[in-house]
Every structure is written in C-alpha cells, then in structure tokens.
Scaffold this motif. Sequence first.
Motif, PDB file in Angstrom:
ATOM      1  N   GLN A  21       0.830  -1.190   0.000  1.00  0.00           N
ATOM      2  CA  GLN A  21       0.000   0.000   0.000  1.00  0.00           C
ATOM      3  C   GLN A  21       0.876   1.257   0.000  1.00  0.00           C
ATOM      4  OE1 GLN A  21      -3.315  -0.168  -0.323  1.00  0.00           O
ATOM      5  NE2 GLN A  21      -3.219  -2.407  -0.273  1.00  0.00           N
TER       6      GLN A  21
ATOM      7  N   CYS B 293      -1.850   1.922   5.955  1.00  0.00           N
ATOM      8  CA  CYS B 293      -2.880   1.109   5.303  1.00  0.00           C
ATOM      9  C   CYS B 293      -2.487  -0.368   5.241  1.00  0.00           C
ATOM     10  CB  CYS B 293      -3.139   1.634   3.891  1.00  0.00           C
ATOM     11  SG  CYS B 293      -3.871   3.280   3.850  1.00  0.00           S
TER      12      CYS B 293
ATOM     13  N   ALA C  72      -8.004  -0.876   7.836  1.00  0.00           N
ATOM     14  CA  ALA C  72      -7.623   0.427   7.296  1.00  0.00           C
ATOM     15  C   ALA C  72      -8.071   0.556   5.850  1.00  0.00           C
ATOM     16  CB  ALA C  72      -6.108   0.619   7.404  1.00  0.00           C
TER      17      ALA C  72
ATOM     18  N   ALA D 248      -7.548   1.180   1.829  1.00  0.00           N
ATOM     19  CA  ALA D 248      -6.555   0.582   0.946  1.00  0.00           C
ATOM     20  C   ALA D 248      -6.718   1.151  -0.453  1.00  0.00           C
ATOM     21  CB  ALA D 248      -6.696  -0.935   0.915  1.00  0.00           C
TER      22      ALA D 248
END
Length: 206
Positions: free
Chosen positions: A100, A105, A110, A112
């Motif tokens: 990422q 991320c 989280a 992405a």
Amino acid sequence: MTPGIGESWQRITGWLATHAPATHRDVNPPAAAADLTALTGHGDLDLPPGLRRWWSLADGIRDRAGASNSLLGFYRPLSVRESLEMRRWFVGEQAKVVVQPDPECEVAGAFAGPYSHAFVPVGGDGCGNNLFVDLRPGVRRGCLMQWLKGEAVLQEPLWDSVADMLAAVADALAHPETGLRRTGYRLVPEVTPHGHLDWEIRQLPA
C-alpha cells in the motif's frame, strides 16, 4: 455474546427454506477440501477459523441468471473457487505481494488503494464490487470490508468477523423492521415472486 456460526447459519437456512425457497435451493453443499487447499495455497493464506467453518457448511450460493441471491446485503456469497478466481484476477496467479502507498494502510480495517494480497473475497455483486475478509495484521484481522469499483477501500468494516456477519444477517431476516443498518439507510429483506431473497433500501429518518 455473538452466536456460533453453525447456529446463525441454521437460522438463516431455516428462514430461507420457509420464505425464500428458490434461494434455499441455490445454497451449495460444503466446500471441497481440495478447493480450500488451492485457495490457501494462493499466497500461503491462513484463513480465520470462522471463515473455514462457514465454508464447511456451505460453499457459497449459486450465481443464477435473473436471481440476486444476495444473502449478505448487496453481495451473493461466493464459493471457494470463485474466491480464488477473483483473487487471481486482482493479484495474479502467484499472489504477488501488494504494498500500500501509505504504511498506515497495511493493518486490518484500514483504507486501501490497490487490492491487497491479504484480501479474501467472500461476496460479489456482479458489478465489480466485492465483500472480503481482511487478513492484514492487526487487532481487526478477520473483519469484513467492501471493495468498491472505482473507489477502492474507503469505508469502515461492515462487520468484525464472519460470525458477526452471519449473526447480523440472521437477525435481519428474523426482524425485518430492523434489517441490516448502514449509514443513512437500512436493508430490509424481501422475496421476489420466484422465491429468491432480495433487499429493499429504506432511508433512515434524518
């Protein structure tokens, strides 16, 4: 306390048998061990026990023309083979590691950008969007998130685990007045004239 996966799945299939018999007939038998081995071998995946348990009860729901069979809100449960095919489409035959752009991320739950090698698709809507189990490391590993075509992953997880997801679906079927709650709306189960499960979007009061 979240009910067990077997208990929630029994509630779901019982409801389908009574109210949406066409969708009930489209529920696949348990996943084959060879298919699970092929999936876990695509990137050396360590599947959460809850996901393995669900696939041991049913290998998704058939994709039938003219029928939504979208048990998971907007998403039809995928078979193990379909999950593997979708992963191969996104991250390649050898499941290359996808980094990422933002290190923040790289944790479960989280946002992405590119589709991660740590995503395991479990639901599809036939329009390029999918629901996946997030296997990135972190305390939220195993949560369910949406990959939205053209937007990537820009929303919070829908559920913390497969067990939570199935319990929520079972409750929504049993209590349609509550349905599946989303930001600003809820999904209420309905049945097509041909006996397939579908969902109606109803806006929540402002």
